[in-house]
Scaffold this motif. Sequence first.
Motif, mmCIF file in Angstrom:
data_model
loop_
_atom_site.group_PDB
_atom_site.id
_atom_site.type_symbol
_atom_site.label_atom_id
_atom_site.label_comp_id
_atom_site.label_asym_id
_atom_site.label_seq_id
_atom_site.Cartn_x
_atom_site.Cartn_y
_atom_site.Cartn_z
ATOM 1 N N VAL A 45 0.845 -1.198 0.000
ATOM 2 C CA VAL A 45 0.000 0.000 0.000
ATOM 3 C C VAL A 45 0.879 1.247 0.000
ATOM 4 C CG1 VAL A 45 -1.894 1.235 1.124
ATOM 5 C CG2 VAL A 45 -1.740 -1.265 1.328
ATOM 6 N N ARG A 46 0.612 2.147 -0.938
ATOM 7 C CA ARG A 46 1.338 3.413 -0.993
ATOM 8 C C ARG A 46 0.352 4.567 -1.175
ATOM 9 N NH1 ARG A 46 6.788 2.299 -4.712
ATOM 10 N NH2 ARG A 46 7.512 0.465 -3.544
ATOM 11 N N LEU A 47 0.832 5.771 -0.880
ATOM 12 C CA LEU A 47 0.029 6.980 -1.044
ATOM 13 C C LEU A 47 0.669 7.872 -2.095
ATOM 14 C CD1 LEU A 47 -0.728 7.913 2.686
ATOM 15 C CD2 LEU A 47 -2.047 6.446 1.138
ATOM 16 N N SER A 48 -0.182 8.525 -2.885
ATOM 17 C CA SER A 48 0.324 9.381 -3.953
ATOM 18 C C SER A 48 -0.409 10.714 -3.981
ATOM 19 C CB SER A 48 0.154 8.680 -5.310
ATOM 20 O OG SER A 48 0.497 9.555 -6.367
ATOM 21 N N GLY A 49 0.342 11.759 -4.335
ATOM 22 C CA GLY A 49 -0.258 13.076 -4.539
ATOM 23 C C GLY A 49 -0.364 13.409 -6.010
ATOM 24 N N ALA A 50 -0.266 12.384 -6.876
ATOM 25 C CA ALA A 50 -0.334 12.606 -8.323
ATOM 26 C C ALA A 50 -1.750 12.948 -8.755
ATOM 27 C CB ALA A 50 0.145 11.362 -9.066
ATOM 28 N N THR A 51 -1.856 13.737 -9.801
ATOM 29 C CA THR A 51 -3.149 14.016 -10.416
ATOM 30 C C THR A 51 -3.564 12.807 -11.236
ATOM 31 O OG1 THR A 51 -2.703 16.393 -10.544
ATOM 32 C CG2 THR A 51 -4.419 15.517 -11.989
ATOM 33 N N LEU A 52 -4.703 12.243 -10.931
ATOM 34 C CA LEU A 52 -5.182 11.064 -11.650
ATOM 35 C C LEU A 52 -6.256 11.471 -12.659
ATOM 36 C CD1 LEU A 52 -5.544 8.453 -8.751
ATOM 37 C CD2 LEU A 52 -3.536 8.975 -10.159
ATOM 38 N N TYR A 53 -6.096 10.993 -13.870
ATOM 39 C CA TYR A 53 -7.089 11.251 -14.917
ATOM 40 C C TYR A 53 -8.032 10.059 -15.096
ATOM 41 C CZ TYR A 53 -3.832 15.021 -15.775
ATOM 42 O OH TYR A 53 -3.022 16.119 -15.607
ATOM 43 N N ALA A 54 -7.716 8.985 -14.399
ATOM 44 C CA ALA A 54 -8.562 7.795 -14.391
ATOM 45 C C ALA A 54 -8.164 6.953 -13.191
ATOM 46 C CB ALA A 54 -8.403 6.986 -15.675
ATOM 47 N N SER A 55 -9.121 6.221 -12.667
ATOM 48 C CA SER A 55 -8.808 5.185 -11.680
ATOM 49 C C SER A 55 -8.571 3.901 -12.462
ATOM 50 C CB SER A 55 -9.962 4.996 -10.696
ATOM 51 O OG SER A 55 -10.190 6.191 -9.965
ATOM 52 N N ILE A 56 -7.549 3.147 -12.068
ATOM 53 C CA ILE A 56 -7.162 1.960 -12.824
ATOM 54 C C ILE A 56 -7.149 0.748 -11.890
ATOM 55 C CG2 ILE A 56 -5.350 0.893 -14.229
ATOM 56 C CD1 ILE A 56 -4.427 3.749 -14.937
ATOM 57 N N PHE A 57 -7.814 -0.316 -12.328
ATOM 58 C CA PHE A 57 -7.894 -1.546 -11.547
ATOM 59 C C PHE A 57 -7.424 -2.681 -12.448
ATOM 60 C CE2 PHE A 57 -11.125 1.504 -10.410
ATOM 61 C CZ PHE A 57 -10.911 1.677 -9.048
ATOM 62 N N ARG A 58 -6.331 -3.320 -12.064
ATOM 63 C CA ARG A 58 -5.735 -4.352 -12.904
ATOM 64 C C ARG A 58 -5.795 -5.718 -12.236
ATOM 65 N NH1 ARG A 58 0.725 -5.296 -13.876
ATOM 66 N NH2 ARG A 58 0.553 -7.031 -15.341
ATOM 67 N N PHE A 59 -6.185 -6.713 -13.019
ATOM 68 C CA PHE A 59 -6.196 -8.100 -12.571
ATOM 69 C C PHE A 59 -5.512 -8.918 -13.663
ATOM 70 C CE2 PHE A 59 -9.894 -5.789 -11.070
ATOM 71 C CZ PHE A 59 -9.854 -6.002 -9.702
ATOM 72 N N ASP A 60 -4.206 -9.163 -13.492
ATOM 73 C CA ASP A 60 -3.389 -9.782 -14.534
ATOM 74 C C ASP A 60 -3.502 -8.969 -15.826
ATOM 75 O OD1 ASP A 60 -2.395 -11.646 -12.791
ATOM 76 O OD2 ASP A 60 -3.713 -13.271 -13.441
ATOM 77 N N ASP A 61 -4.065 -9.533 -16.887
ATOM 78 C CA ASP A 61 -4.143 -8.800 -18.157
ATOM 79 C C ASP A 61 -5.446 -8.029 -18.322
ATOM 80 O OD1 ASP A 61 -1.626 -9.491 -19.115
ATOM 81 O OD2 ASP A 61 -2.338 -11.373 -19.973
ATOM 82 N N ASP A 62 -6.360 -8.152 -17.372
ATOM 83 C CA ASP A 62 -7.619 -7.416 -17.440
ATOM 84 C C ASP A 62 -7.488 -6.091 -16.698
ATOM 85 O OD1 ASP A 62 -10.107 -9.081 -18.576
ATOM 86 O OD2 ASP A 62 -8.672 -10.459 -17.657
ATOM 87 N N VAL A 63 -7.966 -5.028 -17.332
ATOM 88 C CA VAL A 63 -7.872 -3.677 -16.760
ATOM 89 C C VAL A 63 -9.247 -3.017 -16.796
ATOM 90 C CG1 VAL A 63 -6.913 -1.360 -17.066
ATOM 91 C CG2 VAL A 63 -5.454 -3.371 -17.400
ATOM 92 N N LEU A 64 -9.659 -2.470 -15.662
ATOM 93 C CA LEU A 64 -10.862 -1.638 -15.590
ATOM 94 C C LEU A 64 -10.395 -0.194 -15.513
ATOM 95 C CD1 LEU A 64 -12.911 -3.716 -12.986
ATOM 96 C CD2 LEU A 64 -13.160 -3.736 -15.483
ATOM 97 N N LEU A 65 -10.729 0.589 -16.528
ATOM 98 C CA LEU A 65 -10.292 1.974 -16.628
ATOM 99 C C LEU A 65 -11.487 2.879 -16.363
ATOM 100 C CD1 LEU A 65 -7.686 3.603 -17.459
ATOM 101 C CD2 LEU A 65 -8.693 3.725 -19.750
ATOM 102 N N ASN A 66 -11.527 3.471 -15.174
ATOM 103 C CA ASN A 66 -12.630 4.339 -14.749
ATOM 104 C C ASN A 66 -12.220 5.789 -14.988
ATOM 105 O OD1 ASN A 66 -14.386 4.774 -11.537
ATOM 106 N ND2 ASN A 66 -14.885 5.539 -13.563
ATOM 107 N N THR A 67 -12.745 6.371 -16.058
ATOM 108 C CA THR A 67 -12.335 7.728 -16.421
ATOM 109 C C THR A 67 -12.779 8.736 -15.377
ATOM 110 O OG1 THR A 67 -14.373 8.085 -17.687
ATOM 111 C CG2 THR A 67 -12.472 7.195 -18.879
ATOM 112 N N HIS A 68 -12.050 9.844 -15.276
ATOM 113 C CA HIS A 68 -12.418 10.959 -14.409
ATOM 114 C C HIS A 68 -12.915 12.107 -15.282
ATOM 115 C CE1 HIS A 68 -9.660 9.707 -10.784
ATOM 116 N NE2 HIS A 68 -10.518 8.773 -11.129
ATOM 117 N N LEU A 69 -14.188 12.397 -15.217
ATOM 118 C CA LEU A 69 -14.777 13.497 -15.963
ATOM 119 C C LEU A 69 -14.973 14.682 -15.019
ATOM 120 C CD1 LEU A 69 -17.470 11.548 -18.032
ATOM 121 C CD2 LEU A 69 -15.150 12.183 -18.708
#
Length: 245
Positions: free
Chosen positions: A179-203
């Motif tokens: 577990v880590r913390l970041s102050g980066a600006t995220l343009y999407a939330s990303i959830f990865r499970f091996d080769d499958d990726v759920l890309l939740n855009t930030h509008l």
Amino acid sequence: MSRNQRLYDAIRQSGKRLEDIADEVDADPKTVGRWIADGRLPRPALRQKLAQLVGVPEAVLWPDAPGVAYGTSELVGIYTTRRELPPSTVSSLLDTAEGHIDVLAYSALWLWDTVPGFVERVQVKIARGARVRICLGDPDSEAVRLRGGDEGVGDALAGRCRLAITYARGIQRVDADAVRLSGATLYASIFRFDDDVLLNTHLWGNAAGDSPVFHLRRQRDDGIAASAIRSVDRVWAAAQPLPEG
């Protein structure tokens, strides 16, 4: 042919019995059993009906099935909003992931709220050798403050980040660097499970739950899913380990 664990998990999580599924698709229960035990491929119409019954996309249940949506495109499915993403889909992806599980989001509280036993299941994955990276937003960062303003929730986002950190400590206890913390600006939330990726855009102005999700499957190193995974790599590399609490 090998066992179709994804189909088995999806049926189990739907709460239906094997006999119920067989009855609803007009098939013999033994045939349904062979779809699971031997990995046999149902006909296209039956695959579609099965997927609807258990609430999991066809491409998740049969990733190697032939057709335009399988093998020729990274796009597995699109959800108008994240709230429409079935928890059973996430559960199935989590259950079948063996090598990598990544979460890059400001809080991702919905994982803990909607995926049963999320922490415990991730702990099991770590024990079995999977690399897990949970990267959450630093509640004191400017990026979280600005995102809270964009969504119209103000300091509430920072509060959600702190709650997510509390939940994530269960994962930290079995892997100190998971577990880590970041102050980066995220343009999407990303959830990865091996080769499958759920890309939740930030509008802008939308909560993440009200924004679209693209389900992608990595097929090559220059594709969209691979690019999303590299984004996780970059943020993770600059993120700070969660202090023990």
